[in-house]
Motif scaffolding. Structure first.
Motif, PDB file in Angstrom:
ATOM      1  N   PHE A  21       0.858  -1.301  -0.087  1.00  0.00           N
ATOM      2  CA  PHE A  21       0.078   0.097   0.061  1.00  0.00           C
ATOM      3  C   PHE A  21       1.045   1.348   0.168  1.00  0.00           C
ATOM      4  O   PHE A  21       1.965   1.074   0.698  1.00  0.00           O
ATOM      5  N   TRP A  24      -1.027   8.539   1.088  1.00  0.00           N
ATOM      6  CA  TRP A  24      -0.659  10.047   0.609  1.00  0.00           C
ATOM      7  C   TRP A  24      -1.095  10.974   1.859  1.00  0.00           C
ATOM      8  O   TRP A  24      -1.744  10.858   2.532  1.00  0.00           O
ATOM      9  N   PRO A  52       3.657  10.991  -0.927  1.00  0.00           N
ATOM     10  CA  PRO A  52       3.699   9.532  -0.768  1.00  0.00           C
ATOM     11  C   PRO A  52       4.430   9.075   0.288  1.00  0.00           C
ATOM     12  O   PRO A  52       5.717   9.164   0.279  1.00  0.00           O
ATOM     13  N   THR A  71      -7.851   9.197   4.654  1.00  0.00           N
ATOM     14  CA  THR A  71      -6.576   9.120   4.404  1.00  0.00           C
ATOM     15  C   THR A  71      -6.683   8.404   2.731  1.00  0.00           C
ATOM     16  O   THR A  71      -7.464   7.417   2.742  1.00  0.00           O
ATOM     17  N   TRP A  72      -6.088   9.051   1.840  1.00  0.00           N
ATOM     18  CA  TRP A  72      -6.091   8.475   0.664  1.00  0.00           C
ATOM     19  C   TRP A  72      -4.976   7.041   0.432  1.00  0.00           C
ATOM     20  O   TRP A  72      -3.843   7.575   0.969  1.00  0.00           O
ATOM     21  N   VAL A  73      -5.150   5.921   0.110  1.00  0.00           N
ATOM     22  CA  VAL A  73      -4.467   4.842   0.276  1.00  0.00           C
ATOM     23  C   VAL A  73      -4.448   4.271  -1.363  1.00  0.00           C
ATOM     24  O   VAL A  73      -5.471   4.033  -1.667  1.00  0.00           O
ATOM     25  N   PHE A  74      -3.163   4.028  -1.800  1.00  0.00           N
ATOM     26  CA  PHE A  74      -3.318   3.236  -3.105  1.00  0.00           C
ATOM     27  C   PHE A  74      -2.866   1.800  -2.799  1.00  0.00           C
ATOM     28  O   PHE A  74      -1.904   1.480  -2.275  1.00  0.00           O
ATOM     29  N   ARG A  97      -2.160  -1.823  -4.280  1.00  0.00           N
ATOM     30  CA  ARG A  97      -1.392  -2.298  -5.692  1.00  0.00           C
ATOM     31  C   ARG A  97      -2.364  -3.510  -6.104  1.00  0.00           C
ATOM     32  O   ARG A  97      -2.415  -3.729  -7.410  1.00  0.00           O
ATOM     33  N   SER A 104      -5.790   1.055  -7.471  1.00  0.00           N
ATOM     34  CA  SER A 104      -6.465   2.314  -7.565  1.00  0.00           C
ATOM     35  C   SER A 104      -6.430   3.032  -6.219  1.00  0.00           C
ATOM     36  O   SER A 104      -5.883   2.330  -5.137  1.00  0.00           O
ATOM     37  N   TRP A 105      -6.660   4.290  -6.029  1.00  0.00           N
ATOM     38  CA  TRP A 105      -6.442   5.198  -4.788  1.00  0.00           C
ATOM     39  C   TRP A 105      -7.853   5.178  -4.361  1.00  0.00           C
ATOM     40  O   TRP A 105      -9.144   5.155  -4.909  1.00  0.00           O
ATOM     41  N   GLN A 106      -8.098   4.826  -2.928  1.00  0.00           N
ATOM     42  CA  GLN A 106      -9.370   4.697  -2.004  1.00  0.00           C
ATOM     43  C   GLN A 106      -8.980   5.448  -0.845  1.00  0.00           C
ATOM     44  O   GLN A 106      -7.907   5.555  -0.278  1.00  0.00           O
ATOM     45  N   ARG A 107     -10.140   5.883  -0.324  1.00  0.00           N
ATOM     46  CA  ARG A 107     -10.027   6.286   1.183  1.00  0.00           C
ATOM     47  C   ARG A 107      -9.782   5.045   1.986  1.00  0.00           C
ATOM     48  O   ARG A 107     -10.367   3.800   1.654  1.00  0.00           O
TER      49      ARG A 107
END
Length: 242
Positions: A12, A15, A21, A43-46, A48, A52-55
Motif C-alpha cells: 500500500f 498519501w 506519498p 486518508t487516501w491509500v493506493f 496495488r 486504485s486510490w481509495q479512502r
C-alpha cells in the motif's frame, strides 16, 4: 519470483497530509499506522492489488479495524463551545500537522506533553481580533476560517483545515490578534500556549530547535506568498491607472 510478485501486489502507498506519498508498506504496517492515527478514515491509500486510490475506510482489509473504532463508546461532551478533549491522543496523531511531519516518534511523544487538546463546537470563536495573543493552535480535524470586518461585512482571509496552524506570532510577540478564527464545523485543535512554549525552550531545547525551524520555514513561505500577491495587486493597479 511468483511469491515476490504476490507480496508486492499486496503493498500500500499512503498519501500524507504533507502531500507526499509514503510507502510502499505492507498491511501490518498500515494497520499500525491506523492505530497510531497516522492513517485516518479519509486518508487516501493506493492498494496495488486493485491498482486504485481509495479512502482508507473503503479498503476491504481495513474495514474491521474501522468497525472496531466505531464501536468504541464515545466520551460524553462537556458543556461549552471550546473545551478540553479527552487526554488519550496518540503521538502519531501529531503527524497530521504539516510542520511536525519531520519529527520522529520519540520527539512527538515528548512534544505532546506541552500541548492541550481542545474540542471546538461549530461557529465558536477560538481567537478574537484585537485580543492579546497567548497561544498558537494546530488543527487536527475540522475546518476553521480566519475573518475580519471590512465596512461592516465579514471578509474571509483564509480557510484552514487539518494540518494547518495559526497564531504562531503570539509565541514571539504576544501582540493583538490580527483576525477572528471561527470554527466552520466541529473541530479538534491543539493549543500551544506561550507558557508551554517557554517551558519547551527551557526544558527541551533539542526539541524546540526543529519545531522552530519548521515553523520559520512555513512563516517564510507565507511572507513570500504575500509579497507575490502584493506585487500582483500593485502591477494591476499601475496598469489600470495608465
Amino acid at each position: 519470483m511468483a511469491m515476490l510478485e504476490q507480496e508486492t501486489a499486496n503493498d500500500f502507498i499512503i498519501w500524507g497530509i504533507d502531500n507526499a506519498p509514503y510507502g510502499p508498506v505492507e498491511l501490518p504496517v498500515l494497520v499500525d499506522w491506523l492505530k497510531d492515527e497516522r492513517v485516518l478514515r479519509d486518508t487516501w491509500v493506493f492498494a496495488r492489488s486493485s491498482g486504485s486510490w481509495q479512502r482508507a475506510s473503503e479498503i476491504l482489509e481495513l474495514e474491521k479495524y474501522f468497525a472496531q473504532t466505531a464501536a468504541t463508546p464515545a466520551v460524553p461532551a462537556a458543556p461549552g463551545p471550546v473545551r478540553a478533549a479527552p487526554a488519550n491522543l496518540k503521538a502519531g496523531s501529531l503527524r497530521r500537522i504539516k510542520i511536525l511531519a519531520g519529527l520522529n516518534d520519540a520527539q512527538l511523544e515528548r512534544l505532546l506533553s506541552f500541548l492541550e487538546t481542545q474540542r471546538v463546537q461549530q461557529w465558536s470563536v477560538i481567537v478574537k481580533q484585537g485580543e492579546p495573543g497567548e497561544a498558537m493552535y494546530l488543527i487536527l480535524d475540522g475546518e476553521l476560517r480566519a475573518r475580519t470586518d471590512v465596512g461592516g461585512k465579514e471578509t474571509i482571509l483564509a480557510t484552514l483545515g487539518p494540518g494547518d496552524f495559526f497564531g504562531d506570532m503570539s509565541l514571539f510577540d504576544h501582540g493583538p490578534r490580527s483576525a477572528d478564527v471561527v470554527a466552520n464545523v466541529d473541530s479538534t485543535v491543539l493549543k500551544f500556549s506561550t507558557a508551554s512554549f517557554n517551558r519547551l525552550m527551557l526544558e527541551a531545547p533539542d526539541l524546540a530547535a526543529p519545531f522552530l525551524q519548521a515553523t520559520a520555514r512555513t512563516m517564510a513561505a507565507r511572507i513570500r506568498a504575500d509579497n507575490k500577491r502584493l506585487d500582483r495587486i500593485t502591477q494591476q493597479f499601475r496598469a489600470s491607472s495608465r
